[in-house]
Write an enzyme that holds these catalytic residues in place. Structure first.
Site, PDB file in Angstrom:
ATOM      1  N   ASP A  42      -9.990  -3.597  -5.309  1.00  0.00           N
ATOM      2  CA  ASP A  42      -8.968  -2.377  -5.365  1.00  0.00           C
ATOM      3  C   ASP A  42      -9.318  -1.138  -5.446  1.00  0.00           C
ATOM      4  O   ASP A  42      -9.269  -1.131  -7.265  1.00  0.00           O
ATOM      5  CB  ASP A  42      -8.079  -2.314  -4.733  1.00  0.00           C
ATOM      6  CG  ASP A  42      -7.254  -1.843  -3.766  1.00  0.00           C
ATOM      7  OD1 ASP A  42      -7.435  -0.953  -3.516  1.00  0.00           O
ATOM      8  OD2 ASP A  42      -6.103  -2.479  -3.890  1.00  0.00           O
ATOM      9  N   HIS A  58      -8.497  -4.494  -1.566  1.00  0.00           N
ATOM     10  CA  HIS A  58      -6.865  -4.068  -0.668  1.00  0.00           C
ATOM     11  C   HIS A  58      -6.769  -4.074   0.321  1.00  0.00           C
ATOM     12  O   HIS A  58      -6.916  -4.704   1.670  1.00  0.00           O
ATOM     13  CB  HIS A  58      -7.243  -2.257  -0.481  1.00  0.00           C
ATOM     14  CG  HIS A  58      -6.125  -1.794  -0.307  1.00  0.00           C
ATOM     15  ND1 HIS A  58      -4.861  -1.407  -1.449  1.00  0.00           N
ATOM     16  CD2 HIS A  58      -5.744  -1.246   0.737  1.00  0.00           C
ATOM     17  CE1 HIS A  58      -4.500  -0.583  -0.786  1.00  0.00           C
ATOM     18  NE2 HIS A  58      -4.224  -0.653   0.882  1.00  0.00           N
ATOM     19  N   SER A  60       1.239  -1.301   0.077  1.00  0.00           N
ATOM     20  CA  SER A  60      -0.312   0.326  -0.053  1.00  0.00           C
ATOM     21  C   SER A  60       1.141   1.022  -0.252  1.00  0.00           C
ATOM     22  O   SER A  60       2.044   1.296  -0.596  1.00  0.00           O
ATOM     23  CB  SER A  60      -1.203  -0.170   1.196  1.00  0.00           C
ATOM     24  OG  SER A  60      -2.188   1.218   1.705  1.00  0.00           O
TER      25      SER A  60
END
Length: 298
Positions: free
Chosen positions: A241, A271, A153
């Site tokens: 996502d 995610h 991320s």
């Protein structure tokens, strides 16, 4: 590229997604988000040596799966959390798994968080840790020429930015569902804006807290004018996502620039799936570890 997207979550992932979203705060309250993200430290696989250190002012945690060995790959890892939350403990299990799967020593960086420390604090800390780890590669039983940058991320963003800032210093970059373009104009942003845990509203708020010029390549790596000098890359993306399409776009641009880039698009997950009890998570970590080992051997 591996994996074919479905645009829908698996039943197991949908159950986890809904349960997590029901208790996760909306964007806006830093303290509440940090408390929710911290949770209870998850157990992880056994690693022969785990120790904390300080890398020129930045706290780090070093995972060594085989102390005493030499010439191994070295991975510098940056945790996710929207540049606002998480730290060494929240990503301990992932770093353990990656060290064991790859055979690499993993140095996890506890970079400064926004909004208290906005851009460029985090990327500056990331570069500091890269240079520190590289200078101590032999001491860590590693080969400086086999150094990798990795992150999930927002940590994937930091890995990509660090690769841009330090051309020639990394043998590879391993990017797990990274945010790469602050414009948030890609189709998957609207497609998965709500109902998939990581919402578009959260992502927009994280970008706001982080700061920096959205057009700057050290904020939005997808906007870098030239990607030709980047190392071998593996992008691991979640199909459901908001960040999926900017990851795919980055992979395409890397390929067009002549960079050896693989994309693993994992179907039926959302995610953050690497930290969840899903078969896809274990498989993705195993494949990423194998990629590090194989790339280091080239």
């Amino acid at each position: 590229m591996s994996g074919t997207g479905t645009g829908s979550l698996s039943p197991a992932a949908r159950g986890l997604c809904d349960a997590m979203a029901a208790v996760f705060p909306g964007p806006g309250d830093v303290a509440a988000l940090r408390a929710a993200a911290s949770g209870s430290p998850r157990g992880g696989v056994e690693v022969a040596s785990v120790r904390d250190a300080v890398a020129d002012g930045v706290p780090v945690r070093i995972y060594d799966p085989a102390p005493g060995s030499g010439g191994r790959p070295l991975t510098v890892f940056f945790h996710g959390g929207g540049w606002v939350m998480c730290g060494l403990d929240t990503h301990d299990a992932l770093c353990r798994a990656l060290a064991v799967a790859s055979g690499a020593v993993v140095v996890s960086a506890d970079y400064r968080l926004a909004p208290e420390h906005p851009w460029p604090a985090a990327p500056d800390d990331a570069l500091t840790v890269l240079l520190w780890a590289r200078a101590r590669a032999a001491e860590l039983g590693c080969d400086a020429a086999r150094l990798f940058l990795a992150g999930d991320s927002s940590g994937g963003n930091l890995a990509a930015v660090t690769a841009l800032r330090a051309p020639g210093l990394a043998a590879g970059q391993l990017l797990f569902y990274p945010p790469l373009d602050a414009s948030m104009e890609h189709p998957s942003v609207a497609e998965f804006a709500q109902g998939y845990f990581h919402t578009a509203a959260h992502m927009a708020w994280y970008w706001d807290q982080y700061g920096g010029d959205p057009a700057h390549p050290h904020v939005s790596p997808l906007r870098a004018p030239d990607l030709s000098g980047l190392p071998r890359t593996l992008l691991v993306l979640a199909d459901c996502d908001v960040l999926r399409d900017e990851g795919l776009a980055y992979g395409r641009r890397l390929g067009e620039a002549g960079v050896d880039c693989g994309i693993q698009l994992v179907p039926g997950v959302f995610h953050g799936f690497l930290g969840l009890p899903l078969p896809a998570a274990g498989a993705a970590i195993a494949a990423a570890g194998a990629w590090v080992a194989a790339t280091a051997a080239k």
